[in-house]
Motif scaffolding. Sequence first.
Motif, PDB file in Angstrom:
ATOM      1  N   GLU A  85       0.808  -1.216   0.000  1.00 24.30           N
ATOM      2  CA  GLU A  85       0.000   0.000   0.000  1.00 24.30           C
ATOM      3  C   GLU A  85       0.842   1.267   0.000  1.00 24.30           C
ATOM      4  OE1 GLU A  85       0.261  -1.593   4.273  1.00 24.30           O
ATOM      5  OE2 GLU A  85      -0.091  -2.372   2.250  1.00 24.30           O
ATOM      6  N   ASN A  86       2.146   1.146   0.297  1.00 27.63           N
ATOM      7  CA  ASN A  86       3.038   2.308   0.240  1.00 27.63           C
ATOM      8  C   ASN A  86       3.904   2.291  -1.015  1.00 27.63           C
ATOM      9  OD1 ASN A  86       2.135   3.431   2.702  1.00 27.63           O
ATOM     10  ND2 ASN A  86       3.480   2.081   3.872  1.00 27.63           N
ATOM     11  N   GLY A  87       4.649   1.212  -1.207  1.00 30.45           N
ATOM     12  CA  GLY A  87       5.422   1.066  -2.443  1.00 30.45           C
ATOM     13  C   GLY A  87       6.606   1.990  -2.554  1.00 30.45           C
ATOM     14  N   TRP A  88       7.291   2.246  -1.434  1.00 37.81           N
ATOM     15  CA  TRP A  88       8.478   3.117  -1.482  1.00 37.81           C
ATOM     16  C   TRP A  88       9.766   2.311  -1.591  1.00 37.81           C
ATOM     17  CZ3 TRP A  88       5.767   5.268   3.336  1.00 37.81           C
ATOM     18  CH2 TRP A  88       4.682   6.072   2.951  1.00 37.81           C
ATOM     19  N   LEU A  89       9.765   1.111  -1.061  1.00 43.59           N
ATOM     20  CA  LEU A  89      10.894   0.202  -1.203  1.00 43.59           C
ATOM     21  C   LEU A  89      10.411  -1.085  -1.858  1.00 43.59           C
ATOM     22  CD1 LEU A  89      12.806   0.489   2.208  1.00 43.59           C
ATOM     23  CD2 LEU A  89      13.461   1.472   0.028  1.00 43.59           C
ATOM     24  N   ARG A  90      11.239  -1.657  -2.717  1.00 43.77           N
ATOM     25  CA  ARG A  90      10.919  -2.943  -3.333  1.00 43.77           C
ATOM     26  C   ARG A  90      11.678  -4.037  -2.598  1.00 43.77           C
ATOM     27  NH1 ARG A  90      12.333  -6.569  -7.581  1.00 43.77           N
ATOM     28  NH2 ARG A  90      14.341  -5.532  -7.930  1.00 43.77           N
ATOM     29  N   LYS A  91      10.942  -4.922  -1.968  1.00 46.41           N
ATOM     30  CA  LYS A  91      11.531  -6.038  -1.231  1.00 46.41           C
ATOM     31  C   LYS A  91      11.432  -7.283  -2.091  1.00 46.41           C
ATOM     32  CE  LYS A  91      11.029  -8.650   3.103  1.00 46.41           C
ATOM     33  NZ  LYS A  91      10.224  -8.791   4.351  1.00 46.41           N
ATOM     34  N   TYR A  92      12.550  -7.947  -2.304  1.00 47.15           N
ATOM     35  CA  TYR A  92      12.567  -9.127  -3.166  1.00 47.15           C
ATOM     36  C   TYR A  92      13.690 -10.052  -2.726  1.00 47.15           C
ATOM     37  CZ  TYR A  92      16.628  -6.967  -5.365  1.00 47.15           C
ATOM     38  OH  TYR A  92      17.859  -6.413  -5.591  1.00 47.15           O
ATOM     39  N   TYR A  93      13.658 -11.269  -3.237  1.00 44.77           N
ATOM     40  CA  TYR A  93      14.668 -12.275  -2.937  1.00 44.77           C
ATOM     41  C   TYR A  93      15.455 -12.566  -4.208  1.00 44.77           C
ATOM     42  CZ  TYR A  93      12.379 -13.166   1.528  1.00 44.77           C
ATOM     43  OH  TYR A  93      11.860 -13.023   2.782  1.00 44.77           O
ATOM     44  N   PRO A  94      16.747 -12.265  -4.227  1.00 39.62           N
ATOM     45  CA  PRO A  94      17.542 -12.574  -5.423  1.00 39.62           C
ATOM     46  C   PRO A  94      17.619 -14.085  -5.637  1.00 39.62           C
ATOM     47  CG  PRO A  94      18.696 -11.036  -3.961  1.00 39.62           C
ATOM     48  CD  PRO A  94      17.531 -11.582  -3.198  1.00 39.62           C
ATOM     49  N   PRO A  95      17.971 -14.496  -6.857  1.00 36.94           N
ATOM     50  CA  PRO A  95      18.135 -15.941  -7.112  1.00 36.94           C
ATOM     51  C   PRO A  95      19.209 -16.541  -6.203  1.00 36.94           C
ATOM     52  CG  PRO A  95      18.061 -14.712  -9.177  1.00 36.94           C
ATOM     53  CD  PRO A  95      18.140 -13.695  -8.078  1.00 36.94           C
ATOM     54  N   ASP A  96      18.922 -17.760  -5.716  1.00 28.68           N
ATOM     55  CA  ASP A  96      19.859 -18.505  -4.859  1.00 28.68           C
ATOM     56  C   ASP A  96      20.171 -17.755  -3.565  1.00 28.68           C
ATOM     57  OD1 ASP A  96      19.975 -20.358  -6.913  1.00 28.68           O
ATOM     58  OD2 ASP A  96      21.703 -19.383  -7.841  1.00 28.68           O
ATOM     59  N   SER A  97      19.197 -17.064  -3.014  1.00 31.35           N
ATOM     60  CA  SER A  97      19.388 -16.333  -1.763  1.00 31.35           C
ATOM     61  C   SER A  97      18.088 -16.375  -0.977  1.00 31.35           C
ATOM     62  CB  SER A  97      19.798 -14.878  -2.020  1.00 31.35           C
ATOM     63  OG  SER A  97      19.888 -14.167  -0.786  1.00 31.35           O
ATOM     64  N   ASP A  98      18.200 -16.661   0.338  1.00 31.55           N
ATOM     65  CA  ASP A  98      17.025 -16.675   1.200  1.00 31.55           C
ATOM     66  C   ASP A  98      16.948 -15.431   2.074  1.00 31.55           C
ATOM     67  OD1 ASP A  98      19.220 -17.192   2.719  1.00 31.55           O
ATOM     68  OD2 ASP A  98      18.414 -18.954   3.748  1.00 31.55           O
ATOM     69  N   GLU A  99      17.796 -14.432   1.795  1.00 33.84           N
ATOM     70  CA  GLU A  99      17.770 -13.177   2.539  1.00 33.84           C
ATOM     71  C   GLU A  99      17.110 -12.097   1.689  1.00 33.84           C
ATOM     72  OE1 GLU A  99      20.771 -10.018   4.816  1.00 33.84           O
ATOM     73  OE2 GLU A  99      21.575 -11.664   3.604  1.00 33.84           O
ATOM     74  N   PRO A 100      16.154 -11.370   2.244  1.00 32.46           N
ATOM     75  CA  PRO A 100      15.502 -10.329   1.448  1.00 32.46           C
ATOM     76  C   PRO A 100      16.448  -9.183   1.131  1.00 32.46           C
ATOM     77  CG  PRO A 100      14.799 -10.202   3.736  1.00 32.46           C
ATOM     78  CD  PRO A 100      15.620 -11.448   3.617  1.00 32.46           C
ATOM     79  N   HIS A 101      16.290  -8.588  -0.040  1.00 37.23           N
ATOM     80  CA  HIS A 101      17.041  -7.418  -0.471  1.00 37.23           C
ATOM     81  C   HIS A 101      16.062  -6.277  -0.736  1.00 37.23           C
ATOM     82  CE1 HIS A 101      20.359 -10.175  -0.691  1.00 37.23           C
ATOM     83  NE2 HIS A 101      21.168  -9.286  -1.222  1.00 37.23           N
ATOM     84  N   TYR A 102      16.584  -5.070  -0.730  1.00 30.96           N
ATOM     85  CA  TYR A 102      15.751  -3.884  -0.905  1.00 30.96           C
ATOM     86  C   TYR A 102      16.343  -2.994  -1.986  1.00 30.96           C
ATOM     87  CZ  TYR A 102      13.429  -5.037   3.522  1.00 30.96           C
ATOM     88  OH  TYR A 102      12.717  -5.656   4.520  1.00 30.96           O
ATOM     89  N   ASP A 103      15.441  -2.273  -2.648  1.00 31.55           N
ATOM     90  CA  ASP A 103      15.829  -1.264  -3.630  1.00 31.55           C
ATOM     91  C   ASP A 103      14.767  -0.170  -3.608  1.00 31.55           C
ATOM     92  OD1 ASP A 103      17.046   0.178  -5.590  1.00 31.55           O
ATOM     93  OD2 ASP A 103      16.376  -1.082  -7.244  1.00 31.55           O
ATOM     94  N   ALA A 104      15.186   1.059  -3.845  1.00 30.26           N
ATOM     95  CA  ALA A 104      14.237   2.172  -3.897  1.00 30.26           C
ATOM     96  C   ALA A 104      13.427   2.100  -5.178  1.00 30.26           C
ATOM     97  CB  ALA A 104      14.973   3.505  -3.789  1.00 30.26           C
ATOM     98  N   THR A 105      12.185   2.561  -5.118  1.00 31.39           N
ATOM     99  CA  THR A 105      11.321   2.561  -6.293  1.00 31.39           C
ATOM    100  C   THR A 105      11.427   3.895  -7.022  1.00 31.39           C
ATOM    101  OG1 THR A 105       9.436   3.363  -4.998  1.00 31.39           O
ATOM    102  CG2 THR A 105       9.739   0.970  -5.149  1.00 31.39           C
ATOM    103  N   ALA A 106      10.793   3.950  -8.186  1.00 23.03           N
ATOM    104  CA  ALA A 106      10.806   5.186  -8.963  1.00 23.03           C
ATOM    105  C   ALA A 106      10.086   6.316  -8.225  1.00 23.03           C
ATOM    106  CB  ALA A 106      10.152   4.946 -10.324  1.00 23.03           C
TER     107      ALA A 106
END
Length: 492
Positions: A85-106
């Motif tokens: 509902e906010n969408g300010w950070l993109r939380k995702y799991y890279p391939p072959d990784s069980d730790e979440p990563h973050y990136d800023a959105t547009a």
Amino acid sequence: MDLDYDRLVALRKQSAAWRLLRADHAALMLSFFSKVFVEQGVRSIAGAELVERLDDELFALNERLGWGAFPKSAKAYLGAWSAPENGWLRKYYPPDSDEPHYDATAAVEKALAWVRSLEERSFVGTESRLNTIFDLLRQMTFGTQTDPEARLAELTRRRDAIDQEIARAEAGEVDVLDSAALRDRYQQVTTTAHGLLADFREVEANLRDLDRDLRSKIAAWDGAKGELLDEVLGSRESIAESDQGRTFQAFYDFLLAPSRQDELKRLLAEVERMDAIEELDPRMRRMHRDWLEAAERTQATVRQLSDQLRRFLDDQVRSEDRRVLELVRAIEAQALALRDVTDVGLTTEIDAAAPAIALPMERPLYAPVVKTSIDSTGIQPGDDEFTADALFEAVYVDPARLTAAVHHALGTRTQVSLAQTLREHPLEQGLAELIAYLALPDDGFTTVFDDHRQEEITWTGEDDVQRVATLPVVTFVRVGRGITWATSQKEE
């Protein structure tokens, strides 16, 4: 776009950037996002590292503003900022990784750009922007001209202007930009460069939106399988052949040209040495590398989405467990129908993706710890003439310094040899440092050994004696299939 009342009301409700500016802790988020994702050029950061950095930021602010200013934990804030509902950070799991990563959105880039526009500037240049407008208009009119006579007239006009400038230069009349004109153009360059880097996040977001729409169409498809494949292949081609796709590919090919990279680095270095530009933007020194990394990340996103879509289509055509696929399709269709419904009252949580099973008979029997008795009596003093110099002559080689040297030698290139790296960064600790180069752990590059060829590495020790080591040819190759493949194709 017409900014009428109804459009602004809808934009105020739907825009994530607008919600960010209206948030209670907007100042905290904008300052933290700018520091991590914009100033340092980070496009993917591990969740544990981001939690630690935000925790330090919250501690400093609470210590200065009072311990009730930001009462939540860093993990709780990140969870709220990355919520759908906010969408300010993109939380995702890279391939072959069980730790979440973050990136800023547009949306973050747009909000930061608007906040920066509110600051008062001591110098506002207009000449360079006017020249840019004229140049773009000339390119548009000349680029669409189909009449050969008109094209010849335009080219003749350009040639006459160049001939006149050459004649003035031969006569000693050289027009030089003053300090105001230089600052005006430098301001225009930095604004355009940062805006171009920010556009990559929006390009990635648009590609993911297109991919999500395509997945939704596949999930709700009830027609023939051949028609589905035609629809999928046509949609993927439309992504690559769209205006945005063609523009990005043209930029990517232009930036990958070695001559363009060398020219860009040379021009940036010359501009930084100009005395008229008082306030240099430190991010411009690494801007060409940030462009390459952002472009490669966008290319990697396209490859990843294509692989995921291929696996998704494979799941659609399997018939080993038709009943399971029918149930999954029903769940997906229901989820799509409820995607835009915010108040459904149903929530569930799971502790892990798979249960942890521990059988009672797997537990080992208790083994008492045997305590070793230590007798400190009867200790005799050592020999006074014992030589302890060897304890103080140990050599510690810092791998972080060597990794930074490899990254500096790589620059915008896809690969660099060990010998070339040592020419730019000579050995300081002799053989120990040379051996450390052969086992550098880093995710940004990999070390390739060519056992069929050999090279000699020479250095001078502290005793002024020159030493030579013979070893296989060692090459540091930047990790990233898109750039490596494209560069190798150009070299061939």
